[in-house]
Structure formats: structure tokens, C-alpha cells
Design an enzyme around this catalytic site. Structure first.
Site, PDB file in Angstrom:
ATOM      1  N   SER A 264       0.735  -1.387   0.202  1.00 38.37           N
ATOM      2  CA  SER A 264       0.199  -0.144  -0.039  1.00 38.37           C
ATOM      3  C   SER A 264       0.661   1.350  -0.009  1.00 38.37           C
ATOM      4  O   SER A 264       0.673   2.169  -0.834  1.00 38.37           O
ATOM      5  CB  SER A 264      -1.024   0.015   1.080  1.00 38.37           C
ATOM      6  OG  SER A 264      -0.289   0.060   2.526  1.00 38.37           O
ATOM      7  N   HIS A 294      -1.809  -8.837   1.811  1.00 40.74           N
ATOM      8  CA  HIS A 294      -1.508  -7.722   2.627  1.00 40.74           C
ATOM      9  C   HIS A 294      -2.616  -7.335   3.619  1.00 40.74           C
ATOM     10  O   HIS A 294      -2.931  -8.087   4.582  1.00 40.74           O
ATOM     11  CB  HIS A 294      -1.220  -6.437   1.735  1.00 40.74           C
ATOM     12  CG  HIS A 294      -0.447  -5.247   1.968  1.00 40.74           C
ATOM     13  ND1 HIS A 294       0.112  -5.034   3.249  1.00 40.74           N
ATOM     14  CD2 HIS A 294      -0.868  -3.908   1.646  1.00 40.74           C
ATOM     15  CE1 HIS A 294       0.450  -3.751   3.288  1.00 40.74           C
ATOM     16  NE2 HIS A 294       0.031  -2.992   2.348  1.00 40.74           N
ATOM     17  N   HIS A 340       5.973 -12.885   7.159  1.00 41.53           N
ATOM     18  CA  HIS A 340       6.136 -11.429   6.604  1.00 41.53           C
ATOM     19  C   HIS A 340       7.250 -11.181   5.537  1.00 41.53           C
ATOM     20  O   HIS A 340       8.391 -11.965   5.493  1.00 41.53           O
ATOM     21  CB  HIS A 340       6.554 -10.589   8.115  1.00 41.53           C
ATOM     22  CG  HIS A 340       6.165  -8.944   7.753  1.00 41.53           C
ATOM     23  ND1 HIS A 340       7.006  -8.353   7.239  1.00 41.53           N
ATOM     24  CD2 HIS A 340       5.007  -8.273   7.758  1.00 41.53           C
ATOM     25  CE1 HIS A 340       6.831  -6.861   7.104  1.00 41.53           C
ATOM     26  NE2 HIS A 340       5.523  -6.911   7.777  1.00 41.53           N
ATOM     27  N   ARG A 349       3.436  -5.301  16.683  1.00 42.03           N
ATOM     28  CA  ARG A 349       2.341  -4.596  16.454  1.00 42.03           C
ATOM     29  C   ARG A 349       1.328  -5.839  17.190  1.00 42.03           C
ATOM     30  O   ARG A 349       0.125  -5.612  17.645  1.00 42.03           O
ATOM     31  CB  ARG A 349       1.925  -4.299  15.199  1.00 42.03           C
ATOM     32  CG  ARG A 349       2.943  -3.073  14.464  1.00 42.03           C
ATOM     33  CD  ARG A 349       2.578  -3.002  13.055  1.00 42.03           C
ATOM     34  NE  ARG A 349       2.850  -4.195  12.341  1.00 42.03           N
ATOM     35  CZ  ARG A 349       2.493  -4.191  10.819  1.00 42.03           C
ATOM     36  NH1 ARG A 349       2.137  -3.088  10.350  1.00 42.03           N
ATOM     37  NH2 ARG A 349       3.046  -5.238  10.286  1.00 42.03           N
ATOM     38  N   ASP A 395      -1.952  -8.903  11.571  1.00 37.81           N
ATOM     39  CA  ASP A 395      -3.196  -9.320  11.266  1.00 37.81           C
ATOM     40  C   ASP A 395      -3.624 -10.498  12.071  1.00 37.81           C
ATOM     41  O   ASP A 395      -4.807 -10.724  12.086  1.00 37.81           O
ATOM     42  CB  ASP A 395      -3.235  -9.483   9.767  1.00 37.81           C
ATOM     43  CG  ASP A 395      -2.981  -8.219   8.981  1.00 37.81           C
ATOM     44  OD1 ASP A 395      -3.635  -7.235   9.483  1.00 37.81           O
ATOM     45  OD2 ASP A 395      -2.288  -8.311   8.093  1.00 37.81           O
TER      46      ASP A 395
END
Ligand SMILES: CC(C)(COP(=O)(O)OP(=O)(O)OC[C@H]1O[C@@H](n2cnc3c(N)ncnc32)[C@H](O)[C@@H]1OP(=O)(O)O)[C@@H](O)C(=O)NCCC(=O)NCCS
Length: 473
Positions: A264, A294, A340, A349, A395
Site C-alpha cells: 500500500s 497484505h 512477513h 504490533r 493481522d
């Protein structure tokens, strides 16, 4: 046959193409298609394994061959002359112009089917050529036109609606207005700043509108000016508990930016390098975010976790979970939320969301399942042998937190990610303009290519699988 201007012209061209194949590798496998097979899909099914084999061979035999040096100029210069992409469908020669699968534009005009005698090529024919490397017959192009017509109905995922909403904001772009008036390069950053802050301010409004429109009977909740950014976003979505406001603050903060190379951010930066304004650039970025490898992975994770519960029940054992992970892998799918492109350990995160869950919802059954996955998945992915990072990413965790507070519509999750990404992408766009960063334009080549060169810089040449580097005079 409309497109066969004359048989002799065609055979002349065909022999010309054969001669060309020694000069430009990408026409080597170009053929005139026989009219028997009208189905593009089955053509591709035949071609793909062949090309996969070529790529494998190229990689194993020449994977370590250097294609040039990366200089500071190249990095600062929008990747000029840096061969960094594989691009099978076309090759651009600085002198000669574009060749589609080895065919120049005049050759395409001569060879591709047209709607009327001596008319211009039908784009469907070009699509066929780009996908297969073969010149289609008129019948094949007609079949493809029919297929495209049958696919033209328009459905809309929440991310699609969100990206469309952002595009609609573009009418107010200050950058576009200033550019039309002839603003000097040195001042580009100022209207970019105006657009970026307005965009960041408005995306939660658009995003919550999409949510309420799809899931809550179009009952839109107005913004509350006494609330902060994250709190107000949660409020407009319809969630007013203090924990959900806190969660949204954390969520927006941690998803905002992840350097420049992720899909992105890179898309936003690339599109903006054409001086497209922040609205256009960010809408493009959202479309990259909407991919399952993504941003859409957050949706995929919750749906996958729910499918685990549906199949195995709530009290799933470690052994059952392991089997389910293997079943996913053996069916050719990825385990969403793990792995990743850059990270090689657990995503921080992920960790801060885990800490949030441990503090606010330790008993939540889906959180407990996520914790169990943290134990089970990495060893399985390690055993698979090819995954570079078996650890969870951002995620893997976000969905269960949102789900806990009642935001259960997984197909909406990537929109939340998108709101947050506006902050990172737009910040960099302001700097792109302030630093005068140029149009991004790396060099691409097909697998077979000869005589590739770029503005007098060091070039390489590969013929089939024989690769040699040389210096351009
Ligand atoms: C994020 C991701 C796209 C990174 O891709 P990458 O940089 O190519 O990752 P790797 O170099 O480790 O990939 C090597 C191989 O392992 C596979 N792999 C990586 N992560 C995997 C996963 N979670 N499940 C199964 N296979 C995986 C890749 O598909 C690739 O297989 P291939 O050689 O057959 O094509 C990848 O890890 C992935 O698909 N993860 C699941 C989706 C996801 O969570 N995305 C969000 C990322 S923040």
C-alpha cells in the site's frame, strides 16, 4: 478473415518475427494462434507450467548473477535504470518504443483482429496476446469479448466502497487546483499538506459511513467534535465503550505506517510520483491494501479462526489445531496472519495487541484460540521448510479484539486498516513533494531478453538462459 489483411503480408510478417526472435527474445514463443481453442483460460493452463519451469530454471541456474550496481543516484532518482522487476508482457526500448510480447505497435495493428476491415486492433486481442504471447484469431477475440461482457456486473466489497468514497473526495484537491494554476515545484508540498490533512481528517467519516450503510441500515452517526480522532472514529462506527475507544486509538496508531516498500505504501508513493494528488494516490494505495497477502489478511484471519471453531468446536485441542493448520497448508493456502516480507520475529504490533487482550479480555475464547495458534503455527511453518518468518504479524490479532467489542463484520476490517494507513502514506507524500522526489521508474525485463540497455548505463544481456553483463558504449 477480417484481420488477415492478406495471407502474403502475414507470412512475410511471420518470417520477420522469426528473424526477430534472435534479436528480441520475447517474440521467440509468439505464434499465430489456431482458431480451434476459443477458451483463454485453457490456453493459459497449458502455458503456465511451461513458463513456471523456465522461471525455475532461470532462478536455479542464474539466481546469483548480478544485474548491475545500485547507486545512491538510483535510489534518489526513483529507481531509474535499476533492473528490479520481472515483466513478461511488454518491453520498452528507449529508442524503438514498446513491444507487446515482442510485437511493435505497427505489427499489432497488422496482426491483431479488428472490428472492421483495416480497422484498429480490438483491445481484447491485445489482452489475449499479452496473456498468452500468441496472436489470437477473430473467433477467439469474439469469445473473449463475450466473456468480458458476461463478467461486467459490478459487486462491491466494503474496501471497494471505501476506495470509491476516497476518490469522490478528490474533487476538493488543493494540489490539483494549484497545479492547474501553474504552482512552482518548490511549493508543491504546501497544497499536498492541505490535501493530506483534509484526507486524514475525512477518511474516518467516509469509512464509518460505509460501515453504517452496509451493516446498520444506513443509520449514519454524526461526528462528535468533543472526541479525539480514534475515539470519534469508534463513535461514528457505533461503538461508545471506553475500551473500544482505547482499542481504536491503539489500532489506528499501530497500523499507520510500515516503511515504504509494503504494497500500500509503495503504491501510494508510486502513484504520487506521477504528481497525482493525495486523494488519487491514497485511493490507489487502498486497492493494494485490499489484497489478501497484505491488508485483507486481517479479514482472512478472523474468517479462518471462525472456520476452525465451526469445524472443531470451541474446546479445540492443540493436536486438532495442528491438523487444521496442516489441512490449510496442504490445500495450497497460506495460514493468514503469519509470515512477513521483512520481519523475522514476532511483529511488535502483534505483541502490543496481545498485551491489550491480556489486560482487557483475557477470558475471550477467540483470544485464547489466537494464543494457542501462537504456539502451534510457528513450528508447523518451520517444519514446512520454506517460510522465512514463521511468526505472527499484526493481522493475526486485530480481528479478535474488534470481534470482542461487537465489531464482528470481518469483511469490514481492512477498511479500518485503510483509515490508519492514511496517516503514514500522506505524511510521506508531503515529504515526497518537499524533497522533490522524482517520477518512480524502475527498469523491467522479460525472462528472455537481449540487448537490454538503459541511458548508457551498465547493461546486461540474456539470451534464453545465457546471461552476460556488458558495458554500454
Ligand atoms: C506476508 C507474506 C505475503 C510474505 O511473503 P514472502 O515475503 O514471500 O514470504 P516468504 O519469503 O517467507 O515465502 C516463502 C514461501 O513460504 C510461503 N509462506 C510464507 N508465509 C506463509 C504462511 N503464512 N502460510 C503458508 N505459507 C507461507 C510463501 O507462500 C512462499 O511459498 P512459495 O515459495 O511456494 O511461493 C507471507 O508470509 C504470507 O502469505 N502470509 C500470510 C498472509 C498474511 O498474513 N499477510 C499479512 C502480512 S502483514
Amino acid at each position: 478473415m477480417v484481420f488477415f489483411r492478406s495471407f502474403s503480408a502475414l507470412s512475410k510478417l511471420r518470417s520477420h518475427l522469426v528473424q526477430q526472435s534472435s534479436l528480441n527474445g520475447s517474440v521467440r514463443w509468439l505464434q499465430i494462434q489456431s482458431s480451434s481453442d476459443l477458451d483463454l483460460h485453457s490456453q493459459l493452463k497449458e502455458l503456465i507450467p511451461e513458463q513456471q519451469e523456465r522461471l525455475k530454471k532461470l532462478k536455479s541456474e542464474h539466481g546469483k548473477v548480478q544485474l548491475g550496481n545500485i547507486t545512491v543516484d538510483m535510489v534518489l532518482g526513483g529507481m531509474r535504470g535499476m533492473t528490479g522487476l520481472l515483466w513478461e508482457t511488454s518491453l520498452l526500448d528507449p529508442e524503438e518504443g514498446i513491444r507487446f510480447r515482442g510485437l511493435s505497435i505497427p505489427e499489432c495493428q497488422k496482426l491483431l483482429p479488428a472490428a472492421k476491415p483495416d480497422g484498429e486492433p480490438l483491445p481484447e486481442g491485445l489482452l489475449w496476446l499479452l496473456l498468452t504471447g500468441k496472436v489470437p484469431t477473430k473467433e477467439q477475440v469474439d469469445a473473449l469479448s463475450k466473456e468480458l461482457r458476461s463478467r461486467a456486473a459490478v459487486p462491491a466489497h466494503p474496501m471497494t466502497q471505501f476506495a470509491t468514497g476516497v476518490m469522490a473526495l478528490q474533487v476538493q484537491s488543493e494540489f490539483q487546483k494549484a497545479y492547474e494554476k501553474g504552482i512552482s515545484k518548490s511549493k508543491y508540498w504546501e497544497p499536498t499538506y492541505e490535501d493530506s490533512l483534509s484526507l486524514i481528517a475525512q477518511v474516518p467519516v467516509v469509512a464509518s459511513y460505509v460501515y453504517r450503510r452496509i451493516y446498520k441500515n444506513r443509520q449514519v452517526i454524526p461526528k462528535n467534535d468533543s472526541l479525539d480522532y480514534g475515539g470519534n472514529f469508534a463513535h461514528m462506527l457505533g461503538f461508545d465503550s471506553p475500551e473500544m475507544h482505547e482499542l481504536m486509538r491503539l489500532y489506528v496508531t499501530i497500523h499507520s505506517d510500515h516503511e515504504g516498500g509494503n504494497v500500500s505504501a509503495h503504491t501510494g508513493h508510486l502513484v504520487a510520483s506521477a504528481l497525482s494528488d493525495p486523494y488519487l494516490s491514497f485511493a490507489a494505495a487502498l486497492n493494494g491494501l485490499a489484497g489478501p497477502l497484505h491488508g485483507l489478511a486481517n479479514q482472512e484471519v478472523l474468517l479462518w479462526i471462525k472456520s476452525v471453531v465451526n469445524e472443531c468446536g470451541k474446546n479445540i485441542t492443540t493436536e486438532q489445531l495442528k491438523d487444521y493448520v496442516w489441512k490449510t497448508l496442504n490445500s495450497g493456502k497460506v495460514v493468514p496472519g503469519f509470515g512477513h516480507g521483512v520481519l523475522r520475529k514476532t511483529d511488535p504490533r502483534y505483541m502490543c495487541q496481545r498485551e491489550f487482550a491480556l489486560k482487557h479480555l483475557p477470558e475471550d475464547p477467540l483470544f485464547q484460540l489466537v494464543s494457542k495458534l501462537y504456539e502451534v503455527v510457528p513450528p508447523v511453518l518451520t517444519e514446512l521448510g520454506k517460510v522465512k518468518n514463521p511468526w505472527p504479524n499484526v493481522d493475526a490479532h486485530s480481528g479478535v479484539l474488534l470481534n470482542h467489542y461487537g465489531l464482528t463484520e470481518a469483511r469490514y476490517y481492512t477498511v479500518l486498516f485503510g483509515v490508519s494507513r492514511a496517516i503514514g502514506i500522506c505524511s510521506q507524500l508531503i515529504w515526497d513533494r518537499a524533497l522533490g522526489l522524482p517520477l518512480e521508474r524502475p527498469k523491467s525485463v522479460p525472462m528472455e531478453c537481449s540487448g537490454c540497455h538503459w541511458r548508457g548505463q551498465r547493461v546486461f544481456q540474456w539470451n534464453g538462459l545465457k546471461i552476460t553483463a556488458r558495458n554500454q558504449p
